[in-house]
Design an enzyme around this catalytic site. Structure first.
Site, PDB file in Angstrom:
ATOM      1  N   GLY A  14       0.907  -1.207  -0.053  1.00  0.00           N
ATOM      2  CA  GLY A  14      -0.127   0.086  -0.071  1.00  0.00           C
ATOM      3  C   GLY A  14       0.814   1.247  -0.013  1.00  0.00           C
ATOM      4  O   GLY A  14       1.642   1.381   0.883  1.00  0.00           O
ATOM      5  N   ASN A  35      -9.052  -0.976   8.133  1.00  0.00           N
ATOM      6  CA  ASN A  35     -10.291  -0.407   8.939  1.00  0.00           C
ATOM      7  C   ASN A  35     -11.370  -1.464   8.883  1.00  0.00           C
ATOM      8  O   ASN A  35     -11.254  -2.192   7.913  1.00  0.00           O
ATOM      9  CB  ASN A  35     -10.636   0.928   8.537  1.00  0.00           C
ATOM     10  CG  ASN A  35      -9.568   2.131   8.887  1.00  0.00           C
ATOM     11  OD1 ASN A  35      -9.158   1.858  10.260  1.00  0.00           O
ATOM     12  ND2 ASN A  35      -9.649   3.005   7.961  1.00  0.00           N
ATOM     13  N   LYS A  40     -11.060   0.169  17.268  1.00  0.00           N
ATOM     14  CA  LYS A  40     -10.820   0.678  16.014  1.00  0.00           C
ATOM     15  C   LYS A  40     -12.078   1.277  15.250  1.00  0.00           C
ATOM     16  O   LYS A  40     -12.307   2.239  14.623  1.00  0.00           O
ATOM     17  CB  LYS A  40      -9.732   0.258  15.309  1.00  0.00           C
ATOM     18  CG  LYS A  40      -9.276   1.010  13.886  1.00  0.00           C
ATOM     19  CD  LYS A  40      -8.570   2.258  14.393  1.00  0.00           C
ATOM     20  CE  LYS A  40      -8.402   3.061  13.028  1.00  0.00           C
ATOM     21  NZ  LYS A  40      -6.878   3.488  12.739  1.00  0.00           N
TER      22      LYS A  40
END
Lengths: 290, 290
Positions: A7, A98, A177
């Site tokens: 990434g 996420n 999170k």
């Protein structure tokens, strides 16, 4: 170690730069050939200081690494993962995505797997450059009981501004999170404010509390301790624009489905009301259209 | 008849222009001397066609009229009303205010009182000029049983685009209008869209439905018929910007407290949950700050 960072976004570049500084040999895997060529030629930069990556590859072309960190959006994860399974089936993986939509994918893998969360505030300022705006941690926990030697080498590194910390339970790590993201991202995107404004404005403060409270209800966790945690992350990243706000500003698809959408689906499955998340889900979908 | 129109905003100017066209002798009461001077000198204009008001006064200086229409915001109502009670204590009054906060004030008056709602879409384009963008009605009902002769003369006027219609019950009239306002105003202000977009965008459509449903729950009215009514008003005023959106654009205080705030307070008093209205209340308060 030979570490692959998958990434070339804000988190990937930040992570690669610090791992290089720690003395690891880093291969950065990025999506576009354009970005690969640029970083090969000019290096990356963190806080206006150049860093050089040992190797830059396109993220369809993996080799075995001692260890690989996945710093990609959930939207891109499935594609990247199928290449990794094919080309580097034994490399231990740390997922830094996420949401919780990737739990099932992680649990099905046969190599060592960890799940982690990034608490840093980081702003991408160019094709290969980032600014580290909020010092946090990378927290992780094992997803399976396979070889855990590699990641242990990262824990306890002496950098003050880039720490790895091990946790017990990856589900509660991702839950925490998720609630941070579900609270911070849609509100900052809707009101076009930096994270810190969620605590500075009394009205946004109340809205953030409402969102957090509903998320805690849906996921069955304690509001008191979670709200304390959410506020601490907001303070750490006060000067940062959330990824969702950036996506809206740049007219990109957001991670809404993996965050707020996931919570709405969970609520529906449990027969739990989720008016606030449903409101925010539709609100951000509306912004995505414009 | 001698009719006083109190308020030089969009609704006041629209109403004055049509009453003049019907042959009534209209005195327009406006807040500022500047606006009074301008309209005395140049007249007003509706859809770019000039109209002349018989008399323009500042709304601290009332005389007796056969009938008076109050086209002012709830915020300004208390002040205007105390002058009227002092200077024109016998004039029959028609209140055309949003919200329900003025119910108590109306019920305490000793002159004939009516409550009404305006369903027109109207845009103020200058100090004395308006554009009539959505044809609706003015609906009204008596608040007390005092002399009702005057208002009857307005019912059944032959104008297609400016009709007065009598209803039975002023509370349900105001309730309907309150729910329309609570659904349309905060959402259009938050997303900065014209009214019609609430039905054209699937996401805003769902949000509008959620708001309407919660309002119906709080006030104990049927969602099915109310949602049909709300949608019909949205269609009639599709090209209009809501007053709340205009207030936010012009950095003025909105009527949020009389609309969404009223509903939140009602909900709290009844122990009824109001997450969506509470969300919108805080959202618009935040916009008012910026």
């Amino acid at each position: 170690m030979n570490i692959g960072v998958v990434g070339g976004g804000a988190v990937g570049l930040l992570t690669a730069s610090y791992l290089i500084e720690m003395g690891h040999k880093v291969t950065l895997y990025v999506r576009s050939e354009t970005q690969a060529v640029h970083i090969r030629e000019f290096g990356g930069s963190r806080d206006r200081k150049q860093f050089y990556v040992d190797e830059v590859r396109v993220s369809t072309n993996f080799k075995d690494e001692d260890f690989m960190m996945l710093c990609v959006k959930t939207i891109a994860l499935e594609e990247v993962l199928s290449s990794i399974i094919e080309q580097a089936p034994n490399t231990p993986l740390l997922f830094l995505c996420n949401g919780m939509a990737h739990i099932r994918m992680m649990e099905e893998l046969t190599q060592p797997v960890y799940a982690g969360v990034v608490e840093h505030g980081v702003l991408r300022t160019g094709i290969g450059s980032v600014v580290h705006r909020g010092v946090g941690r990378i927290r992780f926990a094992p997803v399976n009981e396979l070889d855990q030697r590699f990641i242990q080498q990262l824990v306890g590194n002496e950098m003050k501004c880039f720490k790895f910390e091990q946790s017990e339970d990856y589900r509660s790590l991702l839950t925490e999170k998720l609630i941070v993201n579900a609270t911070v991202n849609p509100l900052t995107a809707l009101f076009k404010v930096k994270n810190g404004q969620l605590l500075n404005s009394p009205h946004l403060h109340q809205l953030a509390r409402m969102v957090c409270e509903e998320c805690c209800g849906i996921l069955g966790v304690s509001m008191d301790s979670m709200w304390t945690y959410v506020q601490s992350v907001i303070r750490q990243t006060a000067n940062n624009e959330s990824s969702m706000l950036k996506d809206i500003r740049h007219e990109r698809k957001t991670e809404l489905d993996a965050i707020t959408g996931y919570l709405c689906a969970e609520a529906a499955a449990k027969g739990f009301p989720s008016p606030i998340n449903t409101f925010l889900y539709n609100a951000i979908k509306e912004l995505e259209l414009n």
